[in-house]
Design a protein around this motif. Structure first.
Motif, mmCIF file in Angstrom:
data_model
loop_
_atom_site.group_PDB
_atom_site.id
_atom_site.type_symbol
_atom_site.label_atom_id
_atom_site.label_comp_id
_atom_site.label_asym_id
_atom_site.label_seq_id
_atom_site.Cartn_x
_atom_site.Cartn_y
_atom_site.Cartn_z
ATOM 1 N N VAL A 5 -63.370 34.845 -29.940
ATOM 2 C CA VAL A 5 -63.081 33.822 -28.939
ATOM 3 C C VAL A 5 -64.277 32.894 -28.824
ATOM 4 C CG1 VAL A 5 -62.550 33.359 -26.507
ATOM 5 C CG2 VAL A 5 -61.554 35.356 -27.639
ATOM 6 N N PHE A 6 -64.019 31.600 -28.928
ATOM 7 C CA PHE A 6 -65.082 30.608 -28.831
ATOM 8 C C PHE A 6 -64.776 29.679 -27.663
ATOM 9 C CE2 PHE A 6 -64.662 32.186 -33.035
ATOM 10 C CZ PHE A 6 -65.965 32.396 -33.461
ATOM 11 N N VAL A 7 -65.693 29.634 -26.720
ATOM 12 C CA VAL A 7 -65.481 28.809 -25.530
ATOM 13 C C VAL A 7 -66.379 27.587 -25.632
ATOM 14 C CG1 VAL A 7 -65.424 28.765 -23.016
ATOM 15 C CG2 VAL A 7 -65.031 30.916 -24.227
ATOM 16 N N CYS A 8 -65.755 26.438 -25.519
ATOM 17 C CA CYS A 8 -66.475 25.181 -25.727
ATOM 18 C C CYS A 8 -66.931 24.606 -24.387
ATOM 19 C CB CYS A 8 -65.547 24.207 -26.449
ATOM 20 S SG CYS A 8 -66.277 22.617 -26.791
ATOM 21 N N HIS A 9 -68.154 24.103 -24.354
ATOM 22 C CA HIS A 9 -68.632 23.431 -23.138
ATOM 23 C C HIS A 9 -68.164 21.983 -23.097
ATOM 24 C CE1 HIS A 9 -71.824 26.304 -21.671
ATOM 25 N NE2 HIS A 9 -71.599 26.793 -22.886
ATOM 26 N N CYS A 10 -67.925 21.441 -24.296
ATOM 27 C CA CYS A 10 -67.613 20.010 -24.426
ATOM 28 C C CYS A 10 -68.636 19.196 -23.630
ATOM 29 C CB CYS A 10 -66.190 19.709 -23.970
ATOM 30 S SG CYS A 10 -65.586 18.118 -24.569
ATOM 31 N N PHE A 30 -60.824 41.420 -23.331
ATOM 32 C CA PHE A 30 -59.428 41.343 -23.762
ATOM 33 C C PHE A 30 -59.195 42.231 -24.972
ATOM 34 C CE2 PHE A 30 -59.673 36.836 -21.976
ATOM 35 C CZ PHE A 30 -59.204 37.257 -20.738
ATOM 36 N N PRO A 31 -57.992 42.748 -25.123
ATOM 37 C CA PRO A 31 -57.705 43.644 -26.246
ATOM 38 C C PRO A 31 -57.937 42.940 -27.585
ATOM 39 C CG PRO A 31 -55.690 43.011 -25.096
ATOM 40 C CD PRO A 31 -56.820 42.592 -24.243
ATOM 41 N N ASP A 32 -58.455 43.698 -28.516
ATOM 42 C CA ASP A 32 -58.692 43.249 -29.889
ATOM 43 C C ASP A 32 -59.814 42.231 -30.043
ATOM 44 O OD1 ASP A 32 -56.725 44.903 -30.775
ATOM 45 O OD2 ASP A 32 -55.204 43.347 -30.981
ATOM 46 N N VAL A 33 -60.398 41.805 -28.940
ATOM 47 C CA VAL A 33 -61.466 40.811 -29.070
ATOM 48 C C VAL A 33 -62.760 41.534 -29.426
ATOM 49 C CG1 VAL A 33 -62.850 39.086 -27.855
ATOM 50 C CG2 VAL A 33 -60.385 39.205 -27.492
ATOM 51 N N VAL A 34 -63.351 41.113 -30.565
ATOM 52 C CA VAL A 34 -64.586 41.772 -30.999
ATOM 53 C C VAL A 34 -65.774 40.839 -30.953
ATOM 54 C CG1 VAL A 34 -63.388 43.427 -32.476
ATOM 55 C CG2 VAL A 34 -64.131 41.230 -33.419
ATOM 56 N N PHE A 35 -65.484 39.566 -30.821
ATOM 57 C CA PHE A 35 -66.600 38.622 -30.841
ATOM 58 C C PHE A 35 -66.305 37.471 -29.890
ATOM 59 C CE2 PHE A 35 -68.678 34.770 -32.303
ATOM 60 C CZ PHE A 35 -69.985 35.189 -32.482
ATOM 61 N N THR A 36 -67.261 37.120 -29.043
ATOM 62 C CA THR A 36 -67.084 35.919 -28.218
ATOM 63 C C THR A 36 -68.393 35.153 -28.190
ATOM 64 O OG1 THR A 36 -67.821 36.884 -26.133
ATOM 65 C CG2 THR A 36 -65.486 37.111 -26.658
ATOM 66 N N SER A 37 -68.251 33.824 -28.041
ATOM 67 C CA SER A 37 -69.469 33.039 -27.844
ATOM 68 C C SER A 37 -69.086 31.756 -27.129
ATOM 69 C CB SER A 37 -70.140 32.729 -29.180
ATOM 70 O OG SER A 37 -69.514 31.631 -29.785
ATOM 71 N N ASP A 38 -70.080 31.124 -26.510
ATOM 72 C CA ASP A 38 -69.818 29.802 -25.965
ATOM 73 C C ASP A 38 -70.661 28.809 -26.742
ATOM 74 O OD1 ASP A 38 -71.856 31.354 -24.540
ATOM 75 O OD2 ASP A 38 -72.250 29.485 -23.469
ATOM 76 N N THR A 39 -70.066 27.669 -27.019
ATOM 77 C CA THR A 39 -70.749 26.693 -27.862
ATOM 78 C C THR A 39 -70.680 25.322 -27.203
ATOM 79 O OG1 THR A 39 -69.886 25.317 -29.640
ATOM 80 C CG2 THR A 39 -68.833 27.402 -29.354
ATOM 81 N N MET A 40 -71.659 24.480 -27.505
ATOM 82 C CA MET A 40 -71.742 23.195 -26.818
ATOM 83 C C MET A 40 -70.583 22.280 -27.220
ATOM 84 S SD MET A 40 -73.110 21.618 -24.484
ATOM 85 C CE MET A 40 -74.678 22.179 -23.903
ATOM 86 N N TYR A 41 -70.412 22.081 -28.526
ATOM 87 C CA TYR A 41 -69.283 21.273 -29.016
ATOM 88 C C TYR A 41 -68.625 22.033 -30.159
ATOM 89 C CZ TYR A 41 -71.054 17.238 -26.429
ATOM 90 O OH TYR A 41 -71.464 16.388 -25.440
#
Lengths: 652, 152
Positions: A5-10, A30-41
């Motif tokens: 999951v990648f969350v964008c700051h925009c 969340f189920p099955d989620v193994v990697f998350t990060s937040d990124t600027m754009y």
């Protein structure tokens, strides 16, 4: 399954009102989620590279990006995951910008909502399957609807690109509004001198099939394979025989017919050729005024026609054409000036629209280029131009700026001085909007060189006094009331969507805004495309435009068509319906409900079953919602996926 | 994922991709502020919506469900919204039979250009749901409170 999951700051677009880091952190649960990060754009190059790296490092099977609307960047990120070796349909997007950060100010509520939207995207992704596109043949002909300058340009560009073009025009001649203009701003070029050759090119081009006096009746099919029915109205003249000699016009006794080309300034004969440069240059009978058609007597034209082209019994016909792409270039109409009762448009003969004045100025117009008042034929000495009649006025439901009226008024003021050197022109205006190349200089010339009196303020009323018109208004710069005794008043009527534009949009299955102008796919980045693949826009049907913009859009639409036709086969969108043969009972409900005829009944070991024609299916899912067995499922929007989203939202 | 207790109720929107989802985007681009309660599920066409989805959503504990598609006659898929209209109208009348207040469900038409209309639709519907308050969680009491569930 491993999901990233990648969350964008925009920038601050999302980051300002959503705690993106917290969303990324919550997504880890969340189920099955193994990697998350937040990124600027996320959509930028480093952002996309980061996604690709994470897919490779963590052997992800699917990706969720929480950022802007999928209508904007879904294709971008699909390509990204494809570059990382995943199937591009193993991707979901959560819209936390348009639907969250931009519409709510409460950071806590927004963050919570963003987490939930990310959650439903994860739940949907868990049930996604890799999908693969099928290829289908395309018909490389194009239909251009509307033969104004934008349509002409699009047709010529496509035809020069070696594609067959079907050009459909409602009137009996192409040329549209531009053909009615005397001169064009800011160069004061003669309009018909620059448009005329283009119209001739259309007539002579071997690749262009022109249907004048025709309208699009029905459109079926999809990109690459549209089926179009064109209704051709009856001109009561066999155009194959008509040579455009004009003898019939000279002899026709019914001389009081409405002159549509001259904007009802003056009148014409019941059988007429709209103007000398008309393309096609063929005679047309106006059935409302023809004595033979209304009373059964006369028939003079038929007697004198040297080629015996007159056919009073002619009926309209329906023509079918197959095309692969459609360019809509249906243009605009002028605002109905009679809606301003206080100006007397339609009631006072000497209050006319800008386009009518244009015909008075034109050498090919009803007065031969001599400016004469419609009421008594006298030459006007004081002319008042009123701007923003039917534009920038909420009270008549036209809050938008029509864009070109400031300029055409300046042009007409200049031309007036040329025609009648001892005349005085007044222009009542709100502001001058002249942003084009050389436009502002042009309006300045009208003021400084030609002595046009510009009065800033609106006109409140126009009333007749003797043979003059009293124009009463305000001068807001002087702070006074002003009254001008005018011989002629020209209302700069704004533009509105052409009559029948919404109905055509419905046939084309494209959106239109509340004023009837067609909607482009994206206002900035996809200005000539629509949300229906294979349908493009050119000219004022999309919003008021001047000639350069219309021509540019005509060419742009043609470029899009040629790019589409550069491929021999198109790929379908694989988000289509699939039938589970074991569950299908062959009831045929899906076959009946499908708007595209994409489902056919087949025989499997003596039992009827449904089968989807993959390249025809457009992925609406009507069949899926209809099937009583749940046997036909729309890939990527299956019942299970939608219910999983519901479940994710409703967990207590 | 509980809705923000005290502030929000749980409202689920099913929106067609071409008109209403676009209209909601337009509302976002125009920064038309709206209540935060609504969660949007994107579907290709309002005709894709099986009324049972709505029933399932309401029975699973949503406080309100809003369906929105293209204006009739303006469907990207030619006639999908006509099917939607027929199904949803019948479904709305059927809701009381299931013991669900029909005011908890609504369907509407918003085009891609109507950002302001979307803002109005969302605000009105959210206010309507807040007026009704949280939906009664009939039959699901044990899910809410494990202790009572154990006692049953």
């Amino acid at each position: 399954m491993k999901i990233g999951v990648f969350v964008c700051h925009c920038g601050s677009n999302i980051g300002g009102t959503v705690d993106a880091a917290k969303v990324a952190e919550a997504a880890r649960e969340f189920p099955d989620v193994v990697f998350t990060s937040d990124t600027m754009y996320a959509c930028s190059e480093p952002g996309q590279d980061g996604i690709i790296q994470a897919i490779k490092d963590n052997q992800l099977d699917g990706v969720v990006v929480s950022s802007c609307t999928p209508r904007m960047h879904e294709p971008t990120f699909r390509r990204t995951v494809e570059r990382a070796g995943l199937n591009r349909f193993m991707f979901e997007m959560a819209n936390i910008r348009e639907h969250v950060s931009w519409i709510g100010k409460d950071k806590e509520a927004n963050t919570n909502k963003a987490i939930e939207l990310t959650g439903i995207a994860v739940e949907k992704l868990r049930r996604d399957q890799p999908l693969f596109a099928k290829q289908f043949d395309i018909n490389k002909r194009v239909l251009v609807i509307g033969g104004g300058v934008a349509g002409i340009q699009a047709a010529l560009d496509c035809a020069d690109g070696d594609r067959e073009v079907v050009l459909v025009e409602r009137e009996s001649t192409i040329g549209g509004k531009m053909a009615k203009l005397d001169k064009t701003f800011p160069t004061v070029d003669c309009s018909s001198c620059i448009l005329g050759p283009k119209m001739v090119d259309v007539a002579q081009h071997p690749k262009i099939q022109l249907y004048a006096m025709a309208e699009v009746e029905e459109i079926g099919g999809y990109v690459g394979n549209f089926e179009v029915k064109i209704r051709r109205k009856a001109p009561y003249v066999n155009w194959d025989l008509c040579t455009g000699c004009g003898l019939c016009m000279e002899k026709c006794p019914s001389k009081k017919s409405t002159d549509r080309f001259n904007e009802q300034v003056g009148s014409t004969t019941a059988i007429n050729i709209p103007f000398p440069q008309a393309i096609p240059k063929k005679a047309v009978i106006d059935p409302k005024f023809c004595i033979k058609l209304t009373k059964g007597k006369c028939g003079i034209c038929a007697k004198i026609c040297p080629t015996k082209a007159i056919v009073f019994e002619q009926q309209e016909e329906i023509i079918s054409e197959s095309v692969g792409a459609i360019v809509a270039a249906t243009g605009y109409d002028l605002f109905d000036i009679s809606k301003y009762g206080e100006y007397g448009g339609g009631r006072l003969p000497d209050v006319i629209t800008g386009l009518q004045y244009e015909r008075l100025l034109s050498a090919s117009g009803p007065t031969g280029g001599h400016v004469k008042r419609p009421s008594d034929g006298k030459e006007p000495k004081t002319i008042v131009f009123v701007q923003c009649v039917g534009s920038r006025d909420k009270s008549v439901d036209r809050p938008y700026c029509s864009g070109f009226c400031c300029m055409y008024t300046a042009k007409q003021a200049i031309l007036t001085k040329d025609h009648i050197p001892d005349s005085t022109s007044y222009v009542f205006y709100m502001d001058i909007r002249s942003p084009g190349k050389m436009y502002d200089e042009f309006t300045r010339r009208a003021m400084e060189e030609y002595g046009t009196q510009y009065v800033r303020g609106r006109v409140s009323m126009i009333y007749p006094q003797g043979d003059k018109l009293m124009v009463r208004g305000a001068d807001t710069l002087m702070g006074t009331q002003v009254e001008v005794e005018a011989d002629l008043v020209v209302l700069a009527a704004g533009a509105e969507a052409a009559v029948g534009a919404p109905q055509l949009a419905e046939k084309l299955r494209i959106s239109y805004d509340k004023y009837g102008f067609f909607m482009e796919s994206h206002p900035k980045l996809r200005p000539v495309e629509t949300n229906t693949a294979g349908v493009y826009l050119a000219g004022s049907c999309q919003g008021p435009k001047d000639i350069p913009a219309s021509v540019a859009q005509g060419s742009a639409a043609a470029a899009k068509v040629l790019a589409l036709f550069a491929k021999d086969k198109l790929e379908n969108d694989p988000m289509i319906s699939l039938v589970d043969m074991k569950r299908c009972v062959g009831c045929g409900k899906c076959v009946r409900v499908c708007p595209f005829g994409a489902i056919k009944e087949i025989d499997v070991r003596g039992e009827p079953k449904a089968e989807v024609i993959e390249t025809v299916c457009q992925g609406c899912g009507l069949c899926t919602a209809t099937c009583p067995q749940g046997a036909i499922q729309l890939s990527h929007f299956t019942d299970n996926q939608i219910l999983a989203e519901v479940n994710a939202l409703c967990q207590l | 994922m509980p809705a923000l207790a005290g502030k929000e109720l749980r409202i689920v929107g099913f929106l067609c991709n071409w008109c209403s989802y676009g209209g909601a985007d337009t509302a976002g681009v125009g920064r038309f502020s709206q209540p935060t309660d609504l969660r949007i599920i994107r579907v290709p066409c309002s005709g894709r919506i099986n009324p049972l989805f709505v029933a399932k959503t309401l029975l699973s504990g949503a406080d309100g469900v809003l369906v929105s598609g293209c204006h009739p006659r303006d469907c990207h898929y030619a006639e999908g919204n006509f099917y939607a209209r027929r199904r949803l109208e019948v479904f709305k009348r059927f809701l009381p039979t299931m013991g669900i207040d029909p005011d908890r469900f609504d369907y509407t038409w918003v085009s891609a250009s109507e950002g302001q209309r979307w803002q109005k639709v969302v605000t009105t519907f959210t206010e309507q749901i807040h007026k009704l308050g949280p939906a009664p969680r009939f039959g699901f009491a044990h899910e809410q409170n494990p202790a009572t569930a154990a006692a049953c």
